[in-house]
Design an enzyme around this catalytic site. Structure first.
Site, PDB file in Angstrom:
ATOM      1  N   SER A 252     -30.867 -41.624  12.089  1.00  0.00           N
ATOM      2  CA  SER A 252     -31.732 -40.488  12.424  1.00  0.00           C
ATOM      3  C   SER A 252     -31.915 -40.338  13.924  1.00  0.00           C
ATOM      4  O   SER A 252     -32.362 -39.291  14.390  1.00  0.00           O
ATOM      5  CB  SER A 252     -33.122 -40.712  11.817  1.00  0.00           C
ATOM      6  OG  SER A 252     -33.051 -40.821  10.428  1.00  0.00           O
TER       7      SER A 252
ATOM      8  N   HIS B  49     -25.160 -37.135   9.921  1.00  0.00           N
ATOM      9  CA  HIS B  49     -26.587 -37.197   9.600  1.00  0.00           C
ATOM     10  C   HIS B  49     -26.918 -36.196   8.488  1.00  0.00           C
ATOM     11  O   HIS B  49     -27.074 -35.000   8.735  1.00  0.00           O
ATOM     12  CB  HIS B  49     -27.382 -36.900  10.879  1.00  0.00           C
ATOM     13  CG  HIS B  49     -28.857 -37.041  10.732  1.00  0.00           C
ATOM     14  ND1 HIS B  49     -29.755 -36.318  11.468  1.00  0.00           N
ATOM     15  CD2 HIS B  49     -29.605 -37.818   9.908  1.00  0.00           C
ATOM     16  CE1 HIS B  49     -30.983 -36.654  11.130  1.00  0.00           C
ATOM     17  NE2 HIS B  49     -30.910 -37.561  10.180  1.00  0.00           N
TER      18      HIS B  49
ATOM     19  N   GLU C  55     -25.792 -32.880  10.282  1.00  0.00           N
ATOM     20  CA  GLU C  55     -25.724 -32.879  11.750  1.00  0.00           C
ATOM     21  C   GLU C  55     -24.603 -33.859  12.120  1.00  0.00           C
ATOM     22  O   GLU C  55     -24.672 -35.039  11.757  1.00  0.00           O
ATOM     23  CB  GLU C  55     -27.085 -33.350  12.276  1.00  0.00           C
ATOM     24  CG  GLU C  55     -27.400 -32.983  13.687  1.00  0.00           C
ATOM     25  CD  GLU C  55     -28.827 -33.435  14.091  1.00  0.00           C
ATOM     26  OE1 GLU C  55     -29.381 -34.378  13.490  1.00  0.00           O
ATOM     27  OE2 GLU C  55     -29.371 -32.832  15.024  1.00  0.00           O
TER      28      GLU C  55
ATOM     29  N   ASN D 298     -34.319 -34.591  14.743  1.00  0.00           N
ATOM     30  CA  ASN D 298     -35.505 -35.453  14.871  1.00  0.00           C
ATOM     31  C   ASN D 298     -36.150 -35.402  16.256  1.00  0.00           C
ATOM     32  O   ASN D 298     -37.299 -35.794  16.412  1.00  0.00           O
ATOM     33  CB  ASN D 298     -35.165 -36.878  14.456  1.00  0.00           C
ATOM     34  CG  ASN D 298     -34.993 -36.938  12.946  1.00  0.00           C
ATOM     35  OD1 ASN D 298     -35.764 -36.323  12.214  1.00  0.00           O
ATOM     36  ND2 ASN D 298     -33.968 -37.626  12.479  1.00  0.00           N
TER      37      ASN D 298
HETATM   38  P1  NAD Z   1     -34.049 -46.891   2.498  1.00  0.00           P
HETATM   39  O1  NAD Z   1     -35.024 -47.928   2.906  1.00  0.00           O
HETATM   40  O2  NAD Z   1     -34.375 -46.008   1.334  1.00  0.00           O
HETATM   41  O3  NAD Z   1     -32.624 -47.570   2.158  1.00  0.00           O
HETATM   42  C1  NAD Z   1     -31.970 -48.501   2.974  1.00  0.00           C
HETATM   43  C2  NAD Z   1     -31.091 -49.365   2.078  1.00  0.00           C
HETATM   44  O4  NAD Z   1     -30.227 -50.180   2.862  1.00  0.00           O
HETATM   45  C3  NAD Z   1     -31.908 -50.309   1.183  1.00  0.00           C
HETATM   46  O5  NAD Z   1     -31.503 -50.132  -0.163  1.00  0.00           O
HETATM   47  C4  NAD Z   1     -31.561 -51.714   1.724  1.00  0.00           C
HETATM   48  O6  NAD Z   1     -31.561 -52.703   0.720  1.00  0.00           O
HETATM   49  C5  NAD Z   1     -30.149 -51.452   2.254  1.00  0.00           C
HETATM   50  N1  NAD Z   1     -29.688 -52.413   3.268  1.00  0.00           N
HETATM   51  C6  NAD Z   1     -30.406 -53.020   4.241  1.00  0.00           C
HETATM   52  N2  NAD Z   1     -29.583 -53.795   4.998  1.00  0.00           N
HETATM   53  C7  NAD Z   1     -28.333 -53.664   4.484  1.00  0.00           C
HETATM   54  C8  NAD Z   1     -27.063 -54.207   4.826  1.00  0.00           C
HETATM   55  N3  NAD Z   1     -26.922 -55.014   5.866  1.00  0.00           N
HETATM   56  N4  NAD Z   1     -25.993 -53.861   4.058  1.00  0.00           N
HETATM   57  C9  NAD Z   1     -26.129 -53.026   3.017  1.00  0.00           C
HETATM   58  N5  NAD Z   1     -27.312 -52.472   2.656  1.00  0.00           N
HETATM   59  C10 NAD Z   1     -28.389 -52.771   3.382  1.00  0.00           C
HETATM   60  O7  NAD Z   1     -33.763 -46.024   3.809  1.00  0.00           O
HETATM   61  P2  NAD Z   1     -33.189 -44.516   3.900  1.00  0.00           P
HETATM   62  O8  NAD Z   1     -34.342 -43.565   3.918  1.00  0.00           O
HETATM   63  O9  NAD Z   1     -32.104 -44.356   2.886  1.00  0.00           O
HETATM   64  O10 NAD Z   1     -32.592 -44.520   5.379  1.00  0.00           O
HETATM   65  C11 NAD Z   1     -31.310 -45.031   5.656  1.00  0.00           C
HETATM   66  C12 NAD Z   1     -30.807 -44.448   6.972  1.00  0.00           C
HETATM   67  O11 NAD Z   1     -30.758 -43.022   6.859  1.00  0.00           O
HETATM   68  C13 NAD Z   1     -31.699 -44.738   8.194  1.00  0.00           C
HETATM   69  O12 NAD Z   1     -30.886 -44.902   9.327  1.00  0.00           O
HETATM   70  C14 NAD Z   1     -32.534 -43.464   8.303  1.00  0.00           C
HETATM   71  O13 NAD Z   1     -33.022 -43.237   9.608  1.00  0.00           O
HETATM   72  C15 NAD Z   1     -31.506 -42.409   7.907  1.00  0.00           C
HETATM   73  N6  NAD Z   1     -32.063 -41.133   7.425  1.00  0.00           N
HETATM   74  C16 NAD Z   1     -33.175 -41.122   6.638  1.00  0.00           C
HETATM   75  C17 NAD Z   1     -33.668 -39.911   6.178  1.00  0.00           C
HETATM   76  C18 NAD Z   1     -34.890 -39.862   5.306  1.00  0.00           C
HETATM   77  O14 NAD Z   1     -35.450 -38.765   5.078  1.00  0.00           O
HETATM   78  N7  NAD Z   1     -35.350 -40.976   4.766  1.00  0.00           N
HETATM   79  C19 NAD Z   1     -33.012 -38.710   6.501  1.00  0.00           C
HETATM   80  C20 NAD Z   1     -31.851 -38.760   7.268  1.00  0.00           C
HETATM   81  C21 NAD Z   1     -31.385 -39.979   7.739  1.00  0.00           C
END
Ligand code: NAD
Length: 285
Positions: free
Chosen positions: A120, A141, A153, A191
């Site tokens: 993000s 993204h 993005e 963001n």
């Molecule tokens: P989340 O907490 O729902 O999921 C993250 C997952 O990654 C978890 O299931 C965790 O167990 C797993 N994980 C952690 N370390 C790991 C590793 N080394 N290898 C494999 N898996 C691993 O988080 P999310 O909301 O899915 O966010 C993930 C990414 O996407 C972040 O970088 C976030 O900034 C980005 N993002 C989030 C959103 C949102 O609205 N939540 C939107 C766009 C981008």
């Protein structure tokens, strides 16, 4: 470049959404999380979300089964990487975790594989510097929820080449999305603009300007936003919001991005929004 196999690292809310749309578009998907339980929970979420599409007649039950059959699960990124033409990382928004993972992926993936991050806010250029293939590292993204939201993005790092950018733009279109190319600055476009608004809404709540519902209603009815900023923060995840603000604050060096203390307090308490059942609002199981 033909992309028929994609590895998705992280099966949380974004990772399982990315795996969902890739499998639905006919790609072979390798979804990776840290444990069997975590990766199976990701597949269960995809199945549940596809059931909703079946009920709305946007997908047939046969298409759902075929899409799920295209998803393989792994707990080791290095095992999932060989043979994938594209790897999309969606692990938590913590720089040190992403740097370590990209070094691993660089060592395990085929030489031509594109390494994309769904980050993000974290610098694509810095992530790319952890690999021996910075020209093949890019930001992809997706927005939350991935199966619903139109935008991708696409972030070019300093060294990202034209062929990589074109391949990722083309794949995003093949997934039914609209890609928009942006340059690598903290928070990119989405963001950089969204998180200061969410942060300001948390300050308004902390300072007692209004209750959470009132703040969200003003922004929904007054500004025509589909969701209020506090409800949106709960959907994104308050831990993710805090991490993004910390990147903006640190990298841009301007106090207008300082995270609101109330946001820090909620994250410290484990009130992470929808994913933990409580954030600015309470959510039932
Ligand atoms: P989340 O907490 O729902 O999921 C993250 C997952 O990654 C978890 O299931 C965790 O167990 C797993 N994980 C952690 N370390 C790991 C590793 N080394 N290898 C494999 N898996 C691993 O988080 P999310 O909301 O899915 O966010 C993930 C990414 O996407 C972040 O970088 C976030 O900034 C980005 N993002 C989030 C959103 C949102 O609205 N939540 C939107 C766009 C981008």
């Amino acid at each position: 470049m033909t992309i028929d196999t994609v590895a998705v690292i992280g099966g949380g809310q974004m990772g399982n959404g990315i795996a969902h749309v890739c499998a639905q578009s006919g790609l072979h998907v390798r979804m990776v999380d840290i444990s069997r339980e975590a990766v199976e929970a990701g597949v269960a979420t995809i199945s549940k979300n596809m059931d909703r599409q079946v009920r709305k007649e946007r997908m047939t039950p046969e298409e759902k089964e075929a899409a799920l059959a295209r998803i393989q699960t792994f707990t080791d990124p290095a095992e999932a990487a060989p043979g994938a033409q594209l790897i999309v990382e969606a692990i938590p928004e913590r720089p040190e975790l992403k740097y370590k993972l990209f070094a691993t992926l660089d060592g395990a993936a085929d030489p031509g594989t594109i390494l994309a991050s769904n980050t993000s806010s974290i610098s694509i250029t810095e992530i790319a510097a952890r690999t021996g293939r910075p020209e093949k590292v890019i930001g992809m993204h997706f927005m939350n929820p991935v199966p619903v939201m139109q935008l991708v993005e696409v972030i070019r790092g300093l060294a990202t080449d034209e062929a990589t950018t074109e391949a990722v733009m083309e794949l995003a279109r093949a997934l039914g999305k609209t890609p928009v190319e942006v340059n690598d600055f903290p928070g990119f476009v989405s963001n950089r603009i969204l998180l200061p608004m969410i942060n300001e809404a948390v300050f308004a709540l902390m300072e007692g300007v209004a209750e959470a519902e009132a703040i969200d209603t003003v922004m929904k009815l007054g500004m025509n936003h589909p969701m209020g900023p506090l409800a949106l923060a709960d959907l994104i995840g308050l831990d993710t919001c805090l991490s993004i603000l910390e990147v903006l604050h640190r990298e841009l060096g301007d106090d207008r991005y300082r995270p609101c203390p109330l946001l820090r307090k909620y994250v410290a308490a484990g009130w992470l929004g929808r994913k933990s059942g409580r954030g600015f609002y309470a959510y039932g199981q």
